[in-house]
Design an enzyme around this catalytic site. Structure first.
Site, PDB file in Angstrom:
ATOM      1  N   LYS A 189       1.022  -1.586  -0.208  1.00 28.73           N
ATOM      2  CA  LYS A 189      -0.326   0.191  -0.079  1.00 28.73           C
ATOM      3  C   LYS A 189       1.053   1.345   0.057  1.00 28.73           C
ATOM      4  CE  LYS A 189      -3.834  -2.419   2.556  1.00 28.73           C
ATOM      5  NZ  LYS A 189      -4.751  -2.772   3.550  1.00 28.73           N
ATOM      6  N   GLN A 221      -5.295  -1.233  10.069  1.00 24.80           N
ATOM      7  CA  GLN A 221      -5.008  -2.857   9.101  1.00 24.80           C
ATOM      8  C   GLN A 221      -5.276  -3.886   9.542  1.00 24.80           C
ATOM      9  OE1 GLN A 221      -4.032  -3.595   5.914  1.00 24.80           O
ATOM     10  NE2 GLN A 221      -4.083  -6.247   5.874  1.00 24.80           N
ATOM     11  N   ASP A 273     -11.397   3.235   3.977  1.00 24.24           N
ATOM     12  CA  ASP A 273     -12.060   0.932   4.144  1.00 24.24           C
ATOM     13  C   ASP A 273     -13.374   1.256   3.987  1.00 24.24           C
ATOM     14  OD1 ASP A 273     -10.702  -0.837   4.016  1.00 24.24           O
ATOM     15  OD2 ASP A 273      -9.409  -0.208   6.088  1.00 24.24           O
TER      16      ASP A 273
HETATM   17  N1  GUN Z   1      -7.631  -7.075   6.004  1.00 25.95           N
HETATM   18  C1  GUN Z   1      -8.194  -7.381   5.173  1.00 25.95           C
HETATM   19  N2  GUN Z   1      -8.043  -6.996   3.907  1.00 25.95           N
HETATM   20  C2  GUN Z   1      -8.639  -5.605   4.313  1.00 25.95           C
HETATM   21  C3  GUN Z   1      -9.043  -4.101   3.770  1.00 25.95           C
HETATM   22  O1  GUN Z   1      -9.717  -3.968   3.021  1.00 25.95           O
HETATM   23  N3  GUN Z   1      -8.898  -3.608   4.473  1.00 25.95           N
HETATM   24  C4  GUN Z   1      -8.508  -3.641   6.361  1.00 25.95           C
HETATM   25  N4  GUN Z   1      -8.187  -2.414   6.781  1.00 25.95           N
HETATM   26  N5  GUN Z   1      -7.714  -4.473   6.825  1.00 25.95           N
HETATM   27  C5  GUN Z   1      -7.688  -5.792   5.824  1.00 25.95           C
END
Ligand code: GUN
Length: 286
Positions: free
Chosen positions: A51, A95, A118
């Site tokens: 990311k 996350q 998100d």
């Molecule tokens: N863990 C797995 N997929 C995601 C996601 O799309 N966002 C976040 N914040 N954590 C994740």
């Protein structure tokens, strides 16, 4: 059969985002994303690193905040409050999964909904359900972008979503309803999965079971979207990433299908950048 190339599309979307961030910079606005990682789960570390790299390439400022596995909920909430108040940060991503001693729902509700890139805050979930424009979870948003790119309009299609997670299945279902598909939602307690999947013009699967969907579960000519990313530790595919669809045997039956890797996965990050850009633009009413 056409392979839906999420990798190529993600590069195109990232280039579009770069152009927009360059324009914003001329006005003194640099979109900023904070990624919060609690603990040292290796998969999460890989995601977070990727990311950060994508942010930099797209002209987005990224701040990584790491906390120990045993960090208290209070400390995490305090950090989020600071990010909420920080004008250089337009997007906040915590996350998941979080360590067990932390209440995930409470943490997600602490994020300013306007910075919730998100789309997990109940306020944004509610707006998605009522069909108002809002920040939408990245993976299902990426699926909608793929469909659009290839001229696949879900309107009136019989769609089947397998998986009911808050991250993928539920928002995917709502996006498809808003696009006026007829949606069937299946999960681990569904009595006869095949009866539902094999009727679908549009089959979208995100459950995390490698190669679960076999050809007899798929309608001839269906559009098939694979959201599974499973790292295999044994057998013919040892060390490889595979999806929830048995691609090799299913692909020939489809009109369109996403590969794993190179399908939905790269689009998720592209949509995270897009949401961060949207949040930055919203913050200055653009
Ligand atoms: N863990 C797995 N997929 C995601 C996601 O799309 N966002 C976040 N914040 N954590 C994740």
């Amino acid at each position: 059969m056409t392979i839906l190339d999420g990798k190529a599309l993600s590069n195109k979307v990232k280039e579009e985002i770069k152009k927009e961030t360059d324009e914003l910079k001329k006005e003194g606005i640099i979109p900023g994303l904070a990624v919060v990682l609690v603990g040292s789960d290796p998969a999460s570390q890989t995601y977070v690193a990727s990311k950060e790299k994508s942010c930099t390439a797209a002209g987005i400022f990224s701040e990584k905040i790491t906390m120990n596995e045993d960090a208290t909920e209070e400390r995490l909430l305090d950090r989020i409050a600071k990010l909420n108040a920080d004008d250089s940060i337009h997007g906040i991503l915590v996350q998941l999964p979080l360590p067990e001693h932390i209440d995930t729902a409470k943490v997600l509700e602490a994020i300013d909904p306007k910075k919730d890139v998100d789309g997990f805050h109940v306020s944004n979930v509610g707006q998605l359900v009522t069909g108002e424009p809002t920040l939408v979870p990245c993976t299902p948003l990426g699926v909608m972008r793929i469909l659009k790119e290839y001229g696949i309009d879900p309107m009136g299609m019989d769609a089947c979503v397998v998986g009911v997670s808050n991250i993928v299945g539920k928002p995917m279902t709502n996006l498809l309803i808003n696009a006026r598909a007829t949606v069937t939602v299946c999960h681990s307690k569904t009595k006869d999965l095949k009866a539902h999947t094999s009727r679908a013009d549009l089959l979208i699967v995100g459950v995390g079971i490698p190669h679960m969907i076999k050809p007899d579960m798929v309608k001839e000519g269906a559009v098939v979207i694979d959201i599974g990313i499973n790292r295999m530790t044994w057998g013919k595919y040892e060390g490889k990433l595979v999806g929830d669809i048995d691609f090799e045997t299913v692909a020939d039956k489809c009109s369109f299908i996403t590969p794993v890797p190179g399908g939905v996965g790269p689009m998720t990050i592209a949509m995270l950048l897009k949401n961060t850009l949207s949040a930055a633009k919203m913050s200055v009413n653009k």
